[in-house]
Design a protein around this motif. Structure first.
Motif, PDB file in Angstrom:
ATOM      1  N   PHE A 100     -28.073  31.137 -17.222  1.00 48.45           N
ATOM      2  CA  PHE A 100     -27.042  31.863 -16.584  1.00 48.45           C
ATOM      3  C   PHE A 100     -25.851  31.369 -17.261  1.00 48.45           C
ATOM      4  N   MET A 101     -24.958  32.483 -17.849  1.00 51.03           N
ATOM      5  CA  MET A 101     -23.787  32.044 -18.423  1.00 51.03           C
ATOM      6  C   MET A 101     -22.844  33.182 -18.352  1.00 51.03           C
ATOM      7  N   VAL A 102     -21.433  32.971 -18.531  1.00 50.03           N
ATOM      8  CA  VAL A 102     -20.502  34.003 -18.210  1.00 50.03           C
ATOM      9  C   VAL A 102     -19.753  33.919 -19.484  1.00 50.03           C
ATOM     10  N   ASN A 103     -18.997  35.078 -19.766  1.00 45.65           N
ATOM     11  CA  ASN A 103     -18.206  35.369 -20.990  1.00 45.65           C
ATOM     12  C   ASN A 103     -16.777  35.132 -20.738  1.00 45.65           C
ATOM     13  N   ILE A 104     -16.233  34.119 -21.337  1.00 43.94           N
ATOM     14  CA  ILE A 104     -14.645  33.762 -21.237  1.00 43.94           C
ATOM     15  C   ILE A 104     -13.686  35.028 -21.387  1.00 43.94           C
ATOM     16  N   ASP A 105     -14.288  36.216 -22.142  1.00 44.15           N
ATOM     17  CA  ASP A 105     -13.331  37.007 -22.371  1.00 44.15           C
ATOM     18  C   ASP A 105     -13.533  38.085 -21.593  1.00 44.15           C
ATOM     19  N   ASP A 106     -14.433  38.166 -20.527  1.00 45.11           N
ATOM     20  CA  ASP A 106     -14.501  39.110 -19.500  1.00 45.11           C
ATOM     21  C   ASP A 106     -13.252  38.886 -18.614  1.00 45.11           C
ATOM     22  N   ASN A 107     -13.125  40.116 -17.652  1.00 51.32           N
ATOM     23  CA  ASN A 107     -12.012  40.206 -16.919  1.00 51.32           C
ATOM     24  C   ASN A 107     -12.099  38.815 -16.018  1.00 51.32           C
ATOM     25  N   PRO A 108     -11.074  38.216 -15.523  1.00 53.24           N
ATOM     26  CA  PRO A 108     -11.047  36.912 -14.566  1.00 53.24           C
ATOM     27  C   PRO A 108     -11.507  37.356 -13.307  1.00 53.24           C
TER      28      PRO A 108
END
Length: 226
Positions: free
Chosen positions: A82-90
């Motif tokens: 499970f990962m998140v994209n830093i470029d997504d909305n905070p």
């Protein structure tokens, strides 16, 4: 011992003589078994005789196996991380982290193999304590990231455990010989090889093996052999 010593001595001489006929030299004080093999044999013997519970036997042999197993054998494959994209909305990132059962989450940029750090839920709570969720920007999240630790897939679990304890870091990203992301290994994954599965109130039961009503088993193709 005193009575049978001469017989034992004669038997040893016969065995060593036969070994020499086949070109095998017996060196004095040499050991035919490693210390690990001797311990394993002793544990198995006590278990067979009913003097040692299976759980205790598995824990002892699990410790001995650490030197023979690599992180590739027990890691979480990259397709299951499970990962998140830093470029997504905070705000979206924060909601993803709070909805996740995990405390430490890898963060990627540009592509999901480019891991730039780990989000720790506790660090995120500190930010939320100072700012409203709508006021948090991407830089706040970037500044809270934990530095990524990369390890080769061929590292033994014994070495990996020692590095975890020395570095005081619980999660490492596993890479292949070309630096490509293979998966993720945690301190808990290694400990589970000794004591068995560790579950808490936030863990989700995602068993890869299910027993059907007719007694047959349905096994996910990605299930590890161990």
């Amino acid at each position: 011992v005193l009575i049978l010593a001469p017989i034992t001595w004669i038997m040893e001489k016969i065995v060593f003589f036969l070994l020499r006929l086949f070109g095998i030299k017996h060196e004095k004080n040499s050991r035919s078994l490693s210390v690990e093999d001797e311990i394993r044999g002793t544990v198995n013997l006590h278990h067979k005789e009913g003097r040692l519970f299976k759980l205790d036997k598995d824990m002892v042999t699990g410790i001995l196996d650490l030197a023979e197993i690599t992180v590739e054998d027990v890691m979480v494959h990259r397709s299951n991380i499970f990962m998140v994209n830093i470029d997504d909305n905070p705000k979206k990132i924060i909601l993803q982290v709070t909805d996740s059962p995990h405390t430490r989450i890898p963060v990627w940029k540009d592509n999901n193999e480019n891991i730039i750090g780990l989000i720790h839920a506790k660090n995120l709570l500190k930010i939320l304590n100072k700012k409203d969720i709508d006021e948090i920007n991407r830089e706040d999240i970037k500044n809270s990231l934990i530095k990524t630790w990369f390890v080769p897939e061929t590292t033994s679990l014994k070495d990996q455990l020692q590095m975890h304890l020395r570095r005081k870091i619980k999660i490492a990203m596993v890479v292949d010989e070309y630096g490509g992301l293979k998966g993720m290994i945690s301190l808990e994954d290694i400990i589970e090889e000794i004591v068995g599965d560790i579950n808490d109130e936030h863990d989700i039961d995602l068993s890869d093996i299910k027993r059907e009503k007719d007694g047959s088993l349905t096994v996910n193709g990605s299930t590890e052999i161990r």
